[in-house]
Enzyme design. Structure first.
Site, PDB file in Angstrom:
ATOM      1  N   ASN A  44       1.113  -0.772  -0.075  1.00 61.86           N
ATOM      2  CA  ASN A  44       0.551   0.021   0.224  1.00 61.86           C
ATOM      3  C   ASN A  44       0.599   1.172   0.429  1.00 61.86           C
ATOM      4  O   ASN A  44       0.222   2.063   0.085  1.00 61.86           O
ATOM      5  CB  ASN A  44      -0.900  -0.547   1.152  1.00 61.86           C
ATOM      6  CG  ASN A  44      -1.573  -0.561   1.101  1.00 61.86           C
ATOM      7  OD1 ASN A  44      -2.289  -1.355   0.170  1.00 61.86           O
ATOM      8  ND2 ASN A  44      -2.283  -1.437   2.283  1.00 61.86           N
ATOM      9  N   HIS A 132     -15.416  -1.537   3.055  1.00 64.25           N
ATOM     10  CA  HIS A 132     -14.403  -2.315   3.319  1.00 64.25           C
ATOM     11  C   HIS A 132     -14.715  -2.935   4.966  1.00 64.25           C
ATOM     12  O   HIS A 132     -16.214  -2.194   5.540  1.00 64.25           O
ATOM     13  CB  HIS A 132     -13.568  -1.370   3.999  1.00 64.25           C
ATOM     14  CG  HIS A 132     -12.122  -1.606   4.673  1.00 64.25           C
ATOM     15  ND1 HIS A 132     -12.134  -1.627   5.901  1.00 64.25           N
ATOM     16  CD2 HIS A 132     -10.808  -1.738   4.094  1.00 64.25           C
ATOM     17  CE1 HIS A 132     -10.794  -1.880   6.071  1.00 64.25           C
ATOM     18  NE2 HIS A 132      -9.978  -2.457   4.990  1.00 64.25           N
ATOM     19  N   GLU A 176     -16.276   4.021  -1.060  1.00 66.96           N
ATOM     20  CA  GLU A 176     -15.383   3.902  -1.143  1.00 66.96           C
ATOM     21  C   GLU A 176     -14.740   4.820  -2.406  1.00 66.96           C
ATOM     22  O   GLU A 176     -15.435   4.545  -3.693  1.00 66.96           O
ATOM     23  CB  GLU A 176     -14.283   2.217  -1.092  1.00 66.96           C
ATOM     24  CG  GLU A 176     -14.456   2.097   0.459  1.00 66.96           C
ATOM     25  CD  GLU A 176     -14.062   0.437  -0.126  1.00 66.96           C
ATOM     26  OE1 GLU A 176     -12.761   0.470  -0.758  1.00 66.96           O
ATOM     27  OE2 GLU A 176     -14.289  -0.315   0.965  1.00 66.96           O
ATOM     28  N   SER A 180     -11.679  -1.758  -3.073  1.00 70.30           N
ATOM     29  CA  SER A 180     -10.000  -2.399  -2.548  1.00 70.30           C
ATOM     30  C   SER A 180     -10.313  -3.658  -3.095  1.00 70.30           C
ATOM     31  O   SER A 180      -8.225  -3.519  -3.246  1.00 70.30           O
ATOM     32  CB  SER A 180     -10.114  -3.136  -0.842  1.00 70.30           C
ATOM     33  OG  SER A 180     -10.628  -1.844  -0.133  1.00 70.30           O
ATOM     34  N   ASP A 206     -15.022   7.228   1.572  1.00 67.54           N
ATOM     35  CA  ASP A 206     -14.350   6.371   2.096  1.00 67.54           C
ATOM     36  C   ASP A 206     -12.470   6.993   1.013  1.00 67.54           C
ATOM     37  O   ASP A 206     -12.674   6.040  -0.110  1.00 67.54           O
ATOM     38  CB  ASP A 206     -13.530   5.125   2.527  1.00 67.54           C
ATOM     39  CG  ASP A 206     -12.278   5.123   3.864  1.00 67.54           C
ATOM     40  OD1 ASP A 206     -11.554   5.360   3.025  1.00 67.54           O
ATOM     41  OD2 ASP A 206     -12.364   3.587   3.762  1.00 67.54           O
ATOM     42  N   HIS A 209      -7.593   4.933  -0.912  1.00 72.43           N
ATOM     43  CA  HIS A 209      -6.423   4.442  -1.542  1.00 72.43           C
ATOM     44  C   HIS A 209      -6.629   5.040  -2.684  1.00 72.43           C
ATOM     45  O   HIS A 209      -5.706   5.052  -3.685  1.00 72.43           O
ATOM     46  CB  HIS A 209      -7.393   2.675  -2.062  1.00 72.43           C
ATOM     47  CG  HIS A 209      -7.353   1.765  -2.071  1.00 72.43           C
ATOM     48  ND1 HIS A 209      -6.532   0.646  -1.197  1.00 72.43           N
ATOM     49  CD2 HIS A 209      -8.388   1.388  -1.128  1.00 72.43           C
ATOM     50  CE1 HIS A 209      -6.932  -0.495  -0.498  1.00 72.43           C
ATOM     51  NE2 HIS A 209      -8.179  -0.091  -0.165  1.00 72.43           N
ATOM     52  N   LYS A 240      -1.648   4.850   4.186  1.00 77.01           N
ATOM     53  CA  LYS A 240      -1.052   3.944   2.339  1.00 77.01           C
ATOM     54  C   LYS A 240      -0.419   4.344   2.032  1.00 77.01           C
ATOM     55  O   LYS A 240       0.786   4.965   2.227  1.00 77.01           O
ATOM     56  CB  LYS A 240      -2.113   3.099   1.642  1.00 77.01           C
ATOM     57  CG  LYS A 240      -3.054   2.330   2.771  1.00 77.01           C
ATOM     58  CD  LYS A 240      -4.682   2.163   2.348  1.00 77.01           C
ATOM     59  CE  LYS A 240      -4.871   1.131   3.069  1.00 77.01           C
ATOM     60  NZ  LYS A 240      -6.114   0.850   2.882  1.00 77.01           N
TER      61      LYS A 240
END
Ligand SMILES: *Cc1c(COP(=O)(O)O)cnc(C)c1O
Length: 381
Positions: A44, A132, A176, A180, A206, A209, A240
């Site tokens: 990550n 997540h 997100e 993910s 979110d 990433h 990350k």
């Protein structure tokens, strides 16, 4: 007594036993006791900052004369609120266009705590099917009504909004920005339009990433899509691309003050060590400068996706997280082991983490990876 040993054996028989791996890391490489030097394709550390020794040395040098303890020794609401917290929140608030920022111990704490704090009995949470685990736990703790819409299916989401309209005091759409497991990207502008079209809708996004890795100054997909201001809860982690630890929400000042009063993982947990927050500050401050890393990350990821497409391999990815769907669990395990033997550290992801029949190799690229390494990887695949 429940037989925990037997439960573990069942997991082992099913090939689902989780174990803490023994690994050693050297910059972008990683080794295990029976496998030397593999290129880490499961990291990550998207911008390669966590393995940048020169930057760490510069930081250590810069903080020598400052009082930055290794523990805050308390919650921020008691004696743990060192000035570096407010300094980072103020910097982040400015960068995100004059909004407010609040720091947390981790992304898990953030997602676990925000939804229960802000929801009421008259709240309906609408969450993407693939959010997540930390968000799912937060929804469960919230104790209010929630529904899941089909992954990234904006029509399904709108149907649900239409159907439930006027039945609750407020609606929180949770997603997100980069997912993910599939590496696909949400359509934030459609979400913003839905928010405008229906009453009492808030958006919770979110960017775990995406923060650091996308956007002209590294502020994530919301920056790319020019909609930072329209997102009520813009969450991200420092763990990350930002190569540190901790998390944040960008929100209104009212919501920030309300969270300080009601969010249990913030109130009842020792704040992050000031030295860690100073490291987050150091990196966040430099974030706009990491354009070369972001460009390289986009280039290698795009190159790999193109190479897959040319070979007829379908992947849902639109980002640096790229699943290579194998389908069968056992075949997926074997392919991962083969690739590890050839020097590529990639991990298999199987159900129940992903839907049955979609076991996959999950590649997660970083800016340290070069095109020739992608060519070698393609040859090995
Ligand atoms: C990693 C991750 C988290 C958790 O963040 P931590 O800071 O590691 O606790 C939350 N949400 C998503 C989508 C993540 O990928």
């Amino acid at each position: 007594m429940y037989n925990y040993n037997e439960a573990l054996s069942v997991l082992e028989q099913q090939g689902n036993l989780r174990q803490l791996p023994t690994i050693e890391q050297q910059q972008k490489y990683l080794s295990t006791p029976n496998q030397q030097q593999m290129l880490n394709l499961s990291s990550n550390d998207y911008l390669g900052l966590a393995s940048d020794a020169a930057m760490q040395a510069d930081f250590i040098n810069a903080i020598q004369s400052k009082a930055l303890p290794f523990s805050s020794s308390s919650s921020r609401l008691l004696t743990g609120n060192y000035p570096i917290y407010a300094a980072l929140e103020s910097l982040m608030g400015e960068r995100f266009g004059g909004r407010s920022a609040l720091l947390f111990n981790s992304g898990y704490h953030a997602n676990l705590g925000i939804l229960p704090a802000v929801s009421t009995k008259q709240t309906l949470i609408l969450a993407d099917k693939l959010v997540h685990a930390s968000i799912i736990d937060g929804m469960k703790l919230a104790g209010c009504a929630f529904v899941r819409y089909r992954h990234n299916d904006m029509e399904h989401l709108e149907q649900l909004l239409k159907k439930e309209t006027n039945r609750y005091e407020q609606y929180i759409i949770v997603t997100e920005s980069i997912f993910s497991m599939d590496g696909d990207v949400v359509d934030l502008n459609t979400l913003v339009q839905l928010k405008a079209r229906y009453q009492n809708v808030m958006l919770y996004v979110d960017e775990a990433h995406a923060i650091g890795a996308y956007g002209k100054s590294g502020l994530g997909i919301a920056e790319v899509e020019y909609c930072i201001e329209q997102i009520d809860f813009l969450v991200g982690t420092f763990g990350k691309a930002l190569a540190s630890v901790g998390a944040y929400v960008i929100c209104s000042e009212t919501i920030k003050q309300y969270l300080i009063n009601t969010m249990r993982p913030l109130i009842f947990s020792t704040a992050l060590p000031p030295i860690n927050v100073a490291w987050s500050y150091y990196l966040f401050e430099k974030l706009p400068q990491f354009t070369a890393q972001r460009t390289q990350l986009a280039a290698v990821s795009g190159y790999f996706r193109t190479q897959l497409a040319e070979r007829g391999v379908l992947t849902p990815s639109q980002s640096h997280i790229i699943p290579y769907i194998v389908g069968d669990n056992e075949a997926c395990m074997q392919q991962a082991l083969q690739l590890q033997k050839r020097g590529f550290y990639v991990l298999p992801v199987r159900p129940p983490t992903v839907p049955v029949g979609t076991a996959r190799l999950r590649f997660s690229f970083t800016a340290s990876i070069q095109e020739n390494e992608i060519n070698q990887l393609i040859a090995a695949l």
